[in-house]
Scaffold this motif. Structure first.
Motif, PDB file in Angstrom:
ATOM      1  N   VAL A 138      -3.079  16.644 -11.586  1.00 29.96           N
ATOM      2  CA  VAL A 138      -3.830  15.385 -11.664  1.00 29.96           C
ATOM      3  C   VAL A 138      -4.204  14.920 -10.251  1.00 29.96           C
ATOM      4  O   VAL A 138      -5.330  14.458 -10.006  1.00 29.96           O
ATOM      5  N   GLU A 139      -3.280  15.079  -9.326  1.00 33.29           N
ATOM      6  CA  GLU A 139      -3.582  14.724  -7.929  1.00 33.29           C
ATOM      7  C   GLU A 139      -4.725  15.585  -7.399  1.00 33.29           C
ATOM      8  O   GLU A 139      -5.622  15.096  -6.713  1.00 33.29           O
ATOM      9  N   ARG A 140      -4.687  16.869  -7.735  1.00 35.16           N
ATOM     10  CA  ARG A 140      -5.715  17.781  -7.226  1.00 35.16           C
ATOM     11  C   ARG A 140      -7.099  17.416  -7.764  1.00 35.16           C
ATOM     12  O   ARG A 140      -8.074  17.390  -7.023  1.00 35.16           O
ATOM     13  N   VAL A 141      -7.195  17.116  -9.059  1.00 37.10           N
ATOM     14  CA  VAL A 141      -8.486  16.733  -9.633  1.00 37.10           C
ATOM     15  C   VAL A 141      -8.974  15.433  -8.980  1.00 37.10           C
ATOM     16  O   VAL A 141     -10.154  15.297  -8.632  1.00 37.10           O
ATOM     17  N   THR A 142      -8.056  14.492  -8.806  1.00 40.76           N
ATOM     18  CA  THR A 142      -8.432  13.220  -8.175  1.00 40.76           C
ATOM     19  C   THR A 142      -8.983  13.472  -6.778  1.00 40.76           C
ATOM     20  O   THR A 142     -10.031  12.923  -6.395  1.00 40.76           O
ATOM     21  N   LYS A 143      -8.295  14.322  -6.013  1.00 45.92           N
ATOM     22  CA  LYS A 143      -8.752  14.632  -4.648  1.00 45.92           C
ATOM     23  C   LYS A 143     -10.077  15.399  -4.659  1.00 45.92           C
ATOM     24  O   LYS A 143     -10.930  15.154  -3.801  1.00 45.92           O
ATOM     25  N   ASN A 144     -10.237  16.318  -5.612  1.00 45.57           N
ATOM     26  CA  ASN A 144     -11.504  17.051  -5.691  1.00 45.57           C
ATOM     27  C   ASN A 144     -12.672  16.087  -5.845  1.00 45.57           C
ATOM     28  O   ASN A 144     -13.715  16.245  -5.218  1.00 45.57           O
ATOM     29  N   VAL A 145     -12.486  15.087  -6.705  1.00 39.93           N
ATOM     30  CA  VAL A 145     -13.556  14.114  -6.947  1.00 39.93           C
ATOM     31  C   VAL A 145     -13.786  13.261  -5.697  1.00 39.93           C
ATOM     32  O   VAL A 145     -14.922  13.111  -5.227  1.00 39.93           O
ATOM     33  N   LEU A 146     -12.709  12.719  -5.148  1.00 38.91           N
ATOM     34  CA  LEU A 146     -12.853  11.836  -3.984  1.00 38.91           C
ATOM     35  C   LEU A 146     -13.426  12.600  -2.796  1.00 38.91           C
ATOM     36  O   LEU A 146     -14.317  12.110  -2.098  1.00 38.91           O
ATOM     37  N   ASP A 147     -12.924  13.809  -2.549  1.00 35.43           N
ATOM     38  CA  ASP A 147     -13.387  14.591  -1.391  1.00 35.43           C
ATOM     39  C   ASP A 147     -14.873  14.911  -1.500  1.00 35.43           C
ATOM     40  O   ASP A 147     -15.624  14.806  -0.537  1.00 35.43           O
ATOM     41  N   ARG A 148     -15.293  15.304  -2.678  1.00 32.14           N
ATOM     42  CA  ARG A 148     -16.705  15.626  -2.867  1.00 32.14           C
ATOM     43  C   ARG A 148     -17.571  14.379  -2.697  1.00 32.14           C
ATOM     44  O   ARG A 148     -18.604  14.406  -2.042  1.00 32.14           O
ATOM     45  N   GLY A 200       0.830  -1.208   0.000  1.00 31.19           N
ATOM     46  CA  GLY A 200       0.000   0.000   0.000  1.00 31.19           C
ATOM     47  C   GLY A 200       0.858   1.248   0.000  1.00 31.19           C
ATOM     48  O   GLY A 200       1.942   1.260  -0.586  1.00 31.19           O
ATOM     49  N   GLY A 201       0.381   2.307   0.678  1.00 32.68           N
ATOM     50  CA  GLY A 201       1.143   3.550   0.783  1.00 32.68           C
ATOM     51  C   GLY A 201       2.517   3.311   1.364  1.00 32.68           C
ATOM     52  O   GLY A 201       3.484   4.013   1.063  1.00 32.68           O
ATOM     53  N   SER A 202       2.617   2.307   2.224  1.00 31.14           N
ATOM     54  CA  SER A 202       3.916   1.791   2.659  1.00 31.14           C
ATOM     55  C   SER A 202       3.833   0.272   2.571  1.00 31.14           C
ATOM     56  O   SER A 202       2.748  -0.273   2.386  1.00 31.14           O
ATOM     57  N   ALA A 251      -3.774   6.969  -2.854  1.00 25.37           N
ATOM     58  CA  ALA A 251      -4.884   7.238  -1.933  1.00 25.37           C
ATOM     59  C   ALA A 251      -4.421   7.102  -0.483  1.00 25.37           C
ATOM     60  O   ALA A 251      -4.724   7.948   0.363  1.00 25.37           O
ATOM     61  N   GLU A 252      -3.663   6.047  -0.176  1.00 24.94           N
ATOM     62  CA  GLU A 252      -3.207   5.881   1.213  1.00 24.94           C
ATOM     63  C   GLU A 252      -2.238   6.986   1.609  1.00 24.94           C
ATOM     64  O   GLU A 252      -2.313   7.526   2.705  1.00 24.94           O
ATOM     65  N   ARG A 253      -1.322   7.331   0.714  1.00 26.16           N
ATOM     66  CA  ARG A 253      -0.350   8.375   1.042  1.00 26.16           C
ATOM     67  C   ARG A 253      -1.020   9.732   1.209  1.00 26.16           C
ATOM     68  O   ARG A 253      -0.556  10.577   1.969  1.00 26.16           O
ATOM     69  N   ALA A 254      -2.119   9.936   0.475  1.00 29.24           N
ATOM     70  CA  ALA A 254      -2.833  11.215   0.559  1.00 29.24           C
ATOM     71  C   ALA A 254      -3.793  11.244   1.750  1.00 29.24           C
ATOM     72  O   ALA A 254      -4.515  12.221   1.931  1.00 29.24           O
ATOM     73  N   GLY A 255      -3.823  10.171   2.521  1.00 34.32           N
ATOM     74  CA  GLY A 255      -4.616  10.176   3.750  1.00 34.32           C
ATOM     75  C   GLY A 255      -6.029   9.630   3.625  1.00 34.32           C
ATOM     76  O   GLY A 255      -6.817   9.759   4.554  1.00 34.32           O
ATOM     77  N   TYR A 256      -6.353   9.010   2.491  1.00 37.10           N
ATOM     78  CA  TYR A 256      -7.679   8.404   2.356  1.00 37.10           C
ATOM     79  C   TYR A 256      -7.696   7.037   3.037  1.00 37.10           C
ATOM     80  O   TYR A 256      -6.698   6.310   3.008  1.00 37.10           O
ATOM     81  N   GLN A 257      -8.839   6.703   3.616  1.00 36.16           N
ATOM     82  CA  GLN A 257      -9.056   5.362   4.164  1.00 36.16           C
ATOM     83  C   GLN A 257      -9.626   4.542   3.015  1.00 36.16           C
ATOM     84  O   GLN A 257     -10.763   4.753   2.599  1.00 36.16           O
TER      85      GLN A 257
END
Ligand SMILES: [Fe+2]
Length: 550
Positions: free
Chosen positions: A531-541, A73-75, A254-260
């Motif tokens: 690309v990371e920002r767009v991905t996070k925008n979608v996931l966060d919303r 995973g992230g690690s 996703a794991e590195r960016a703090g998503y569960q």
């Protein structure tokens, strides 16, 4: 932006070897490593739940082996290790890709109740015939237990596509050793065989499919990924599918960016669709080409009831069927109308053909907004090799682009080359500088086109001798025949110009966001901030995280 080299990378192959790397049929088979010896492994299933037992089937020239299991995973976390396990060489049927290897079970272990959902890499080690170590890799998924998972994200790994491209044993849905001349692709493939080399782990330098070359004029295409595969003993299809090339990059990001984040295989989607109900958002990524009718029902029902589907993937192309409790995947593909029993007294809506075949009545756009045959190739071979490397953006004011600073006409993800190598699109028109799906495109109501790039379904041939064409016009002619009944030049002309899109649409109480490109994950791998920002925008919303703190 870094300037691209004007020469193809070279991996030391002769011209004859380069040709074999692209045209040849080479694959993993038991006995291939001869004097050095081999160890191979598969598990009885792709995925397990905590508390269940993994059964490993091992065939080895060495009498003893050891395993290490790492969560990837992230690690990386080691969860299990064991040495001194017994193995033997097991006979393998000639048509193992189709029938399965049928090896006896070698070792079992229980998934701990505390093993988090994720992908687990098994490294097997033994002593080779000459005393030097031999290894192989396997991967299984731990799927989540049922229940509500507020704030958590579920990724569905594209395991149907992994299975379709797995070269182990000689046959997959592309090439094979089936048929009277042992030269046909397999219409049925088994899960009961090892993954091919490069599906589980890859070195950083392994090329991706889209070209990182500024191709000079009148250049015969080369295929660095297949040349590298041939030169290093990896699967010919390592860059086309698999955990290592695709799904892993999203999961780790996703794991590195703090998503569960939890993960499941497409088998859960098919056999246990209720798994989706625990989540506010479900993600699909990478090269995601093969789906069953039931898998689509699962997603459609989930979104209809209020779920959010985030697809950062391309090539939603073929209907498959699962048989033998999921151990066999059926897809007749180009031969469906001639050979699939669904056309001879079966249920033709379940034909293993393109989703856009009119007799199926369920184009891919009805689930994810885009169709595979309106898009396809970009950035390799003779298909837009000098084309856009990112998505041309038309609606920068959309919420998905918030905070990116992107403007109308900009390319999203060009530096990390997210656009390719297969993309999904729709027939569209431009009015007042903005793209709209045409009335006959099959777009769901309310679909907004946020970005569109060009793609091609036919290899342009002006500068490429026919014997040097790899992609050719074969797929274009198939699409022409599938959609319009005949593979004529006139029909080919209607389908050969494709596109790749980012779209967003509501459905029932839920919503779908779809960036239709296999290579979106390259933007996450290469840490492209936009690309990371767009991905996070979608996931966060979709996870409701954007409302926090307001
Ligand atoms: Fe594909």
């Amino acid at each position: 932006m870094t300037r691209l080299p004007t020469e193809f990378p070279d991996f030391g192959l002769t011209p004859e070897q380069r040709r074999e790397a692209v045209r040849g049929h080479y694959y993993e088979w038991p006995g291939m490593d001869g004097s050095s010896g081999e160890i191979w492994c598969y598990s009885d299933r792709f995925s397990y739940r905590p508390g269940e037992t993994v059964v490993l089937h091992v065939s080895s020239t060495a009498p003893q082996f050891g395993i290490v299991v790492i969560r990837d995973g992230g690690s990386e976390t080691k969860v299990f290790e064991k040495t001194g396990l017994s193995a033997r060489w097991q006979e393998t049927p000639d048509q193992c890709s189709v029938e399965g290897c049928g090896w006896e079970a070698s070792f079992e272990f229980r998934i701990g109740n505390d093993w988090p959902s994720g992908a687990y890499r098994v490294t097997l080690s033994a002593e080779g015939r000459d005393g030097s170590p031999i290894h192989s890799h396997h991967l299984f998924l731990v799927a989540p237990l049922p229940g509500k998972k507020p704030g958590r994200l579920l990724q569905v790994a594209a395991t149907g596509t992994w299975l379709a491209y797995n070269t182990w044993g000689g046959s997959n849905h592309y090439q094979g050793i089936t048929g009277p001349n042992r030269d046909q692709y397999a219409t049925m493939v088994s899960t009961q065989r090892p993954w091919c080399r490069g599906f589980v782990v890859l070195p950083k330098e392994a090329p991706r499919v889209p070209l990182e070359v500024a191709v000079p004029p009148k250049t015969v295409p080369r295929y660095p990924h297949m040349e590298w595969a041939f030169a290093t003993g990896h699967s010919k299809k390592y860059a086309s599918s698999g955990w290592a090339s695709y799904d892993s990059h999203f999961f780790r990001f996703a794991e590195r960016a703090g998503y569960q984040i939890d993960i499941a295989s497409q088998h859960e989607l098919h056999f246990s669709p209720e798994i989706l109900d625990g989540y506010d958002c479900v993600a699909f990524v990478g090269h995601d080409e093969y789906w069953t009718w039931e898998m689509r029902d699962a997603v459609d029902n989930y979104v209809e009831r209020g779920g959010r589907a985030a697809r950062f993937a391309g090539n939603f192309m073929w209907q498959t069927r699962l048989e033998d409790e999921g151990r066999r995947q059926v897809c007749y593909k180009y031969r469906a109308r001639a050979e699939d029993p669904a056309y001879r007294g079966g249920d033709v809506t379940r034909a293993t053909n393109s989703w856009e075949a009119p007799e199926i009545g369920r184009p891919g756009s009805a689930t994810f907004g885009l169709n595979a045959t309106r898009g396809v190739y970009a950035g390799w071979g003779g298909c837009a090799p000098r084309g856009v490397r990112g998505f041309p953006v038309y609606r920068p004011e959309h919420w998905a682009f918030a905070g990116t600073g992107i403007y109308y006409g900009d390319l999203l993800g060009a530096d990390s080359h997210v656009y390719g190598y297969e993309v999904d699109g729709l027939d569209f028109e431009i009015r007042g500088g903005l793209p709209y799906p045409t009335a006959t495109s099959g777009a769901p109501d309310g679909l907004q086109v946020l970005a569109v790039g060009m793609a091609s379904q036919v290899e342009e041939s002006a500068d490429i001798p026919i014997e040097d064409q790899f992609l050719t016009d074969e797929d274009g002619r198939f699409t022409a025949e599938t959609l319009f009944g005949e593979a004529s030049d006139a029909n080919l002309d209607k389908v050969k110009r494709g596109d790749g899109m980012i779209v967003n649409f509501p459905r029932g109480k839920g919503e779908v966001f779809h960036a239709g490109s296999c290579e979106w994950v390259a933007g996450l791998l290469r840490q492209d901030a936009m690309v990371e920002r767009v991905t996070k925008n979608v996931l966060d919303r979709y996870l409701g995280r954007d409302k926090k703190g307001e």
